[in-house]
Design a protein around this motif. Structure first.
Motif: not given
Length: 559
Positions: A337-346
């Motif tokens: 897979a191509e994985v994109l990362q965007q955390p929704a919480i910190a």
């Protein structure tokens, strides 16, 4: 220059055996034919003599510049030495072919992008060298990060010569070259005992204003008894393919074109030398690409191992905090897979650390210490160390964990879990603990927000419950523009939601863009939260864990 069959042509190669110094040693290149390689050989030997030998630096000063090959695309193909250099860099000057994921290895470095020629904002070679020299003269440790291998059409000679002239020490860190990688990643071996015992690398893009037929001996290349690999040749393909045919290379010679080698959106096409220009126009094939010319292009001895992985072609958005997401991301990438990362919480330390510190100081008073996440384990043991204590302070207490990841975090610290429910949720953990906690002192290590079900049910079971917030959880307020663009364009196949808090935050973060993707919930509870917010989960994991998320996606993609 002539080259009798079997004759060894002597040049020199540069090897970074010691930081700041180059070791120059003789190497031999054996060519099988005399006249077939005359023009090509002239270019190759001049390149070795003028570029690499000129790069020899002897200095007593410490190394200031590292010329690092980033590999063909996949950041995992970076060498260990390249990673070491990035980790100690003060400045990283990188080109568009180097994966931006590699910049994570240089968390405190100043990052300087040289832009991309595709968007017309590329920094000139002269300016790149000026930036490199200026940073080194300012006492900075500089990494010049270049796609592929710096020594293969990476203008290594020019940069090395500029550094030598400026009196700046440097080290070369070779990378996995695109030419070597493209064939195997497209399913072909660029050499073959049957039909290709040698390989030639050819620059498809030459100096401005220079006629390709004047700089390259196409008559020699047309007779070359092996595989030709053309770099940067998309715009000039008509010229060099016509020149090869005009000089005797059969028009039906097989060609495989590989774009974005080793990346999850890699593409490849098989054609012939005569049909190559039309293929490039029809499919709008743009850099980065290489063209492999020769019989090996159709032999397919290696096979489509890369593109046949079960999640190849799928793009997955992971919304977990990065420190929690590594294992899930690795599993998805390994599946193609191509994985994109965007955390929704910190995640961060508690605003008020005193309740946790107090709980740590009372740790020997508790009968049970209950951890509801890996983060809780991490921050609890940080507080334990800050108080000058270690695991011996927990000798009286039994330990409970909500799931395998939490148990694993305890095991990493030499602690065995006494109780973990079969179902990874608070209700199951409370039900498993309830028969054992009447009259007991219980410490719940938790996040700043979350459900109260565990504390309420244990209190109802007769336990004396102390809660300590070990870490804060905050919503991320602004989404990465590239992630939003990918969602809105429908390029994201799956988006993960691994907790109720993440589900709420990602709806706030992405809004209606989530209608363009399939939502994958870690549990029925998380799915219910999404549904209440107007976004139904397409998939729900059977096992309430990151592994369960991966399994759900894999099963859906394979159906």
């Amino acid at each position: 220059m002539s080259s009798p069959a079997g004759q060894v042509i002597r040049g020199c190669a540069v090897s970074p055996f010691h930081p700041g110094l180059f070791s120059v040693r003789p190497v031999g290149v054996v060519f099988p034919a005399r006249r077939q390689l005359r023009g090509f050989l002239r270019i190759m030997i001049c390149s070795i003599n003028d570029s690499l030998c000129a790069a020899h630096v002897v200095t007593d000063s410490p190394t200031k510049v590292f010329l690092v090959g980033a590999g063909p695309g996949d950041p995992r193909l970076l060498t260990l030495r390249g990673k070491e250099c990035l980790e100690k860099a003060d400045v990283v000057i990188y080109d568009y072919l180097a994966s931006r994921d590699l910049l994570k290895f240089a968390p405190v470095a100043e990052l300087i992008s040289l832009g991309s020629p595709t968007n017309g904002r590329a920094v000139s070679q002269a300016e790149a060298q000026r930036l490199m020299i200026a940073a080194a003269r300012g006492g900075k440790c500089v990494v010049r990060l270049k796609g592929g291998d710096p020594g293969v059409f990476g203008r290594l000679g020019e940069e090395a010569a500029a550094l030598r002239e400026a009196g700046i020490a440097f080290e070369l860190v070779p990378g996995v070259s695109t030419a070597i990688s493209a064939g195997p990643y497209a399913g072909v071996a660029i050499t073959s005992r049957k039909s290709a015992s040698c390989v030639a690398f050819v620059a498809g893009k030459l100096q401005a204003g220079v006629d390709a037929t004047e700089q390259i001996d196409f008559a020699a290349l047309a007779k070359f008894p092996g595989t030709l690999v053309f770099y940067m040749g998309s715009q000039s393909a008509a010229a060099w393919s016509d020149a090869l045919v005009a000089n005797g290379k059969p028009a039906g010679t097989p060609v495989v074109v590989v774009r974005r080698c080793s990346l999850p959106n890699q593409e490849s096409w098989t054609t012939t030398l005569a049909e190559l220009p039309a293929l490039l126009r029809t499919h709008h094939i743009t850099p980065p690409m290489v063209a492999i010319v020769g019989d090996v292009a159709v032999q397919q001895e290696v096979g489509a191992w890369f593109t046949s992985r079960p999640l190849f072609g799928q793009t997955i958005l992971v919304t977990r905090p990065e420190q929690q997401a590594a294992d899930m991301v690795r599993a998805l990438v390994d599946l193609g897979a191509e994985v994109l990362q965007q955390p929704a919480i910190a995640i961060g330390p508690p605003v008020d650390p005193r309740p946790l510190a107090a709980a740590v100081n009372r740790s020997q008073e508790f009968d049970w210490i209950v951890f509801s996440s890996r983060n809780g384990v991490d921050y609890f043991f940080r507080a334990l160390a800050a108080a000058g204590r270690d695991a011996r302070s927990l000798s009286r207490a039994k330990l409970a964990a909500i799931g395998p990841a939490t148990s694993e975090a305890l095991a990493e610290r030499g602690m065995l879990t006494d109780l973990a429910p079969e179902e990874y949720r608070a209700e199951a953990l409370a039900a498993a603990l309830a028969p054992q906690v009447s009259g007991k002192h219980i410490l719940l290590v938790r996040a700043s927000r979350g459900r109260e079900v565990l504390a309420e049910e244990l209190t109802a079971a007769g336990a004396e419950v102390t809660q300590a917030v070990a870490y804060e959880s905050h919503d991320v307020e602004v989404a990465d523009s590239e992630i939003l663009e990918a969602l809105n364009a429908g390029r994201v196949t799956y988006t993960t939601a691994t907790s109720s808090a993440i589900a709420r935050s990602m709806v706030h973060l992405f809004g209606k863009s989530l209608k363009q993707t399939r939502l994958v919930a870690i549990s029925p509870l998380t799915a219910r939260v999404l549904d209440e917010l107007g976004y139904s989960a397409s998939l729900v994991a059977d096992e309430y864990s990151a592994e369960g998320i991966v399994a759900a996606i894999l099963a859906d993609a394979s159906s």
